[in-house]
Design an enzyme around this catalytic site. Sequence first.
Site, PDB file in Angstrom:
ATOM      1  N   GLY A 125       3.708 -10.535 -41.032  1.00  0.00           N
ATOM      2  CA  GLY A 125       5.038 -10.912 -41.525  1.00  0.00           C
ATOM      3  C   GLY A 125       5.308 -10.300 -42.891  1.00  0.00           C
ATOM      4  N   GLN A 126       6.503 -10.608 -43.419  1.00  0.00           N
ATOM      5  CA  GLN A 126       6.923  -9.996 -44.690  1.00  0.00           C
ATOM      6  C   GLN A 126       5.908 -10.275 -45.805  1.00  0.00           C
ATOM      7  OE1 GLN A 126      10.287 -11.801 -46.594  1.00  0.00           O
ATOM      8  NE2 GLN A 126      10.710 -10.041 -47.890  1.00  0.00           N
ATOM      9  N   ASP A 140      -3.648 -17.048 -31.462  1.00  0.00           N
ATOM     10  CA  ASP A 140      -2.479 -17.831 -31.065  1.00  0.00           C
ATOM     11  C   ASP A 140      -2.638 -19.206 -31.716  1.00  0.00           C
ATOM     12  OD1 ASP A 140      -0.571 -19.379 -29.883  1.00  0.00           O
ATOM     13  OD2 ASP A 140      -1.136 -18.898 -27.812  1.00  0.00           O
ATOM     14  N   TYR A 149      14.653 -25.329 -39.247  1.00  0.00           N
ATOM     15  CA  TYR A 149      13.566 -24.761 -40.063  1.00  0.00           C
ATOM     16  C   TYR A 149      13.216 -25.695 -41.230  1.00  0.00           C
ATOM     17  CZ  TYR A 149      11.609 -21.251 -43.384  1.00  0.00           C
ATOM     18  OH  TYR A 149      10.851 -20.549 -44.282  1.00  0.00           O
ATOM     19  N   LYS A 153       9.705 -27.719 -42.337  1.00  0.00           N
ATOM     20  CA  LYS A 153       9.031 -27.535 -43.633  1.00  0.00           C
ATOM     21  C   LYS A 153       8.761 -28.878 -44.305  1.00  0.00           C
ATOM     22  CE  LYS A 153       8.408 -23.149 -43.552  1.00  0.00           C
ATOM     23  NZ  LYS A 153       7.043 -22.633 -43.425  1.00  0.00           N
TER      24      LYS A 153
HETATM   25  C1  AKB Z   1      14.587 -17.882 -44.863  1.00  0.00           C
HETATM   26  O1  AKB Z   1      15.635 -17.374 -45.332  1.00  0.00           O
HETATM   27  O2  AKB Z   1      14.542 -18.491 -43.806  1.00  0.00           O
HETATM   28  C2  AKB Z   1      13.335 -17.765 -45.687  1.00  0.00           C
HETATM   29  C3  AKB Z   1      13.160 -18.931 -46.602  1.00  0.00           C
HETATM   30  C4  AKB Z   1      13.968 -19.065 -47.790  1.00  0.00           C
HETATM   31  O3  AKB Z   1      12.333 -19.761 -46.336  1.00  0.00           O
HETATM   32  N1  AKB Z   1      13.345 -16.540 -46.425  1.00  0.00           N
END
Ligand code: AKB
Length: 317
Positions: A11-12, A52, A142, A146
């Site tokens: 990933g990045q 995985d 998302y 988190k």
């Molecule tokens: C996103 O934009 O989803 C990520 C983050 C800020 O967690 N770069």
Amino acid sequence: MKRILVTGSYGQIGTELVGALRKKYGGDNVIASGRKKPPKILTEDGPYLHLDILDVNQIHSMLVDNDINIIIHNASVLSGVGEKNPQLAFSTNVEGAYNILEATRILELDQVMIPSSIAAFGPSTPRNNTPNDVIMRPTSAYGVTKVFIELWGEYYTKRYGVDFRSLRYPGIISSEALPGGGTTDYAVEIFYEALKNKRYTSFLNKGTYLPMMYMDDCIKCTIDLMEADASKLKHRSFNITAMSFAPEEIAAEIKKHIPEFEVDYAPDFRQAIAESWPASLDDSAAREEWGWEPEYDLAAMTKDMLDKLSKKLGISY
Ligand code: AKB
């Protein structure tokens, strides 16, 4: 001796973090892992293994077979992809992190780091200079994952003594690997388009301020928190930031180097996500507890990005 496993290594962040960790701790002591065929950069100075994160048996045998004592669990679905596919965000981010935390507990590893994000905050959080400890009611899929990661990790620290640490990454800007499906990706794309086409259409609107950071600082804070003295940590999840800007401000900074560069605005579904996140963060807890201090501001980051990308793309400016 540190033996580190990095998940989501292509990933990045992972792509550059693995290189920095290998330089510091030795190539063979840093195992890069993931489900994809790795880029060359991950196989040059150390091992890359297929993993995985939903396969519990595979996780456990990889940790034991490679004598791992620290996990940096970067495998994650980002905000844009998570909003399109919340079920994928749940399995990758929640189930994956649960498996990693459980493995850390059961195998009694020394430490686990799992990133959080500015996405852990929501519209009811104060948007400016957002404190470390504040209401967190995210409205993106998302963001919800988190918050789970932070709370489950902190619970494991309190209940089982697991050494869990987490950074609430802002938007990360880098020239090596592209980010994969986030809301802050515009701040990376804009550099590619400025060099290649001298124009960019931003999917976030003018005036959308978000906390940001250059990759060099991101690597620095990740390794600094990993190495921080546990007895000094009052928190386990930390705000970190280096700058805050809106699309027209980064565009104006790029324009100083590429005067023909033009930007227009066509906000998409990510605008609503960005508007639910902080515009700027208070990272004083990280500064006080483990000495966090960023190096790059908007001007220094823009210059370095343009230099590195123009070399990589073979386009002078
Ligand atoms: C996103 O934009 O989803 C990520 C983050 C800020 O967690 N770069």
